[in-house]
Motif scaffolding. Sequence first.
Motif, PDB file in Angstrom:
ATOM      1  N   LEU A  45       0.809  -1.232   0.000  1.00  0.00           N
ATOM      2  CA  LEU A  45       0.000   0.000   0.000  1.00  0.00           C
ATOM      3  C   LEU A  45       0.834   1.269   0.000  1.00  0.00           C
ATOM      4  O   LEU A  45       0.360   2.324  -0.420  1.00  0.00           O
ATOM      5  CB  LEU A  45      -0.971   0.055   1.184  1.00  0.00           C
ATOM      6  N   ASP A  46       2.057   1.216   0.485  1.00  0.00           N
ATOM      7  CA  ASP A  46       2.915   2.402   0.530  1.00  0.00           C
ATOM      8  C   ASP A  46       4.364   1.948   0.523  1.00  0.00           C
ATOM      9  O   ASP A  46       4.660   0.760   0.595  1.00  0.00           O
ATOM     10  CB  ASP A  46       2.608   3.224   1.787  1.00  0.00           C
ATOM     11  N   GLU A  47       5.291   2.925   0.457  1.00  0.00           N
ATOM     12  CA  GLU A  47       6.709   2.581   0.423  1.00  0.00           C
ATOM     13  C   GLU A  47       7.168   2.004   1.760  1.00  0.00           C
ATOM     14  O   GLU A  47       6.645   2.349   2.819  1.00  0.00           O
ATOM     15  CB  GLU A  47       7.538   3.833   0.095  1.00  0.00           C
ATOM     16  N   THR A  48       8.142   1.128   1.694  1.00  0.00           N
ATOM     17  CA  THR A  48       8.718   0.552   2.904  1.00  0.00           C
ATOM     18  C   THR A  48       9.344   1.646   3.763  1.00  0.00           C
ATOM     19  O   THR A  48      10.058   2.515   3.265  1.00  0.00           O
ATOM     20  CB  THR A  48       9.791  -0.490   2.550  1.00  0.00           C
ATOM     21  N   ASP A  49       9.058   1.599   5.064  1.00  0.00           N
ATOM     22  CA  ASP A  49       9.606   2.574   6.007  1.00  0.00           C
ATOM     23  C   ASP A  49       9.768   1.872   7.354  1.00  0.00           C
ATOM     24  O   ASP A  49       8.842   1.856   8.170  1.00  0.00           O
ATOM     25  CB  ASP A  49       8.679   3.778   6.130  1.00  0.00           C
ATOM     26  N   PRO A  50      10.940   1.262   7.620  1.00  0.00           N
ATOM     27  CA  PRO A  50      11.113   0.477   8.840  1.00  0.00           C
ATOM     28  C   PRO A  50      10.909   1.270  10.125  1.00  0.00           C
ATOM     29  O   PRO A  50      10.378   0.730  11.100  1.00  0.00           O
ATOM     30  CB  PRO A  50      12.558  -0.023   8.730  1.00  0.00           C
ATOM     31  N   VAL A  51      11.302   2.536  10.139  1.00  0.00           N
ATOM     32  CA  VAL A  51      11.142   3.342  11.352  1.00  0.00           C
ATOM     33  C   VAL A  51       9.667   3.590  11.624  1.00  0.00           C
ATOM     34  O   VAL A  51       9.194   3.448  12.761  1.00  0.00           O
ATOM     35  CB  VAL A  51      11.907   4.673  11.229  1.00  0.00           C
TER      36      VAL A  51
END
Length: 228
Positions: free
Chosen positions: A131-137
């Motif tokens: 659904l959206d870009e990967t963002d681990p934080v």
Amino acid sequence: MIDMSRRLAILQVALTLFAAMQMPATAASATEIEDECATFSDVDFDGSFSEALGERLYHRGFYPEAMTAWHCAFLEEADSGAAYRMAVEYIDAKVVEYDSARALELLTASAVRGEARAQFELGAIYEDGTLDETDPVRAMLWYMAAAQQGHAAAEYSLGRIHETGSAAGSDKLLAYSYYELADRHGFPLVAKEAKERLGVELSDRDMEVALVTARRLDISQGNNPPLR
């Protein structure tokens, strides 16, 4: 360790800022939904919209009516669970067309209102890049919000993030602490496996510290039976 009340306050501020920056535009106008709410009628309807009303309609096979009930519950009652359920339907695309933007909007709206299920789903979305870009934080922050409410799967996910260091560096003691919480709060099978795997790498002193940390985290959540 950061004081838990301070940690939670920082988390709430961070999540609010993230939500404000990322909230997509509303897919349906408030006026249209208000009209649907005003004319809504069903044998299960007692004048109050809720997630539960939508679920009853859904299980009777009245899918459009269920979506309307959830829309109205969110609009009139700020029902975060109703927003979560709508989001699930826009992702599953069983009764409405797939709409990732609408699903993300509803999940975010639900999550910032405290719905642990939505917070966990957002964590998974930002960890996996669906659904959206990967963002681990950001994934870690949403998992933290859900874990703060004792969401066992979120606790396990935090353990994995801290073990691998994908968001903020590896911390195996903290990872073990979250695996312990997940084990105790209803996610035992994979959590026990993770504890066994990680336990061979930790000293007795490390294990003692990890268990003390788990108890402190549990106390900070305040909504689960205390760990012993």
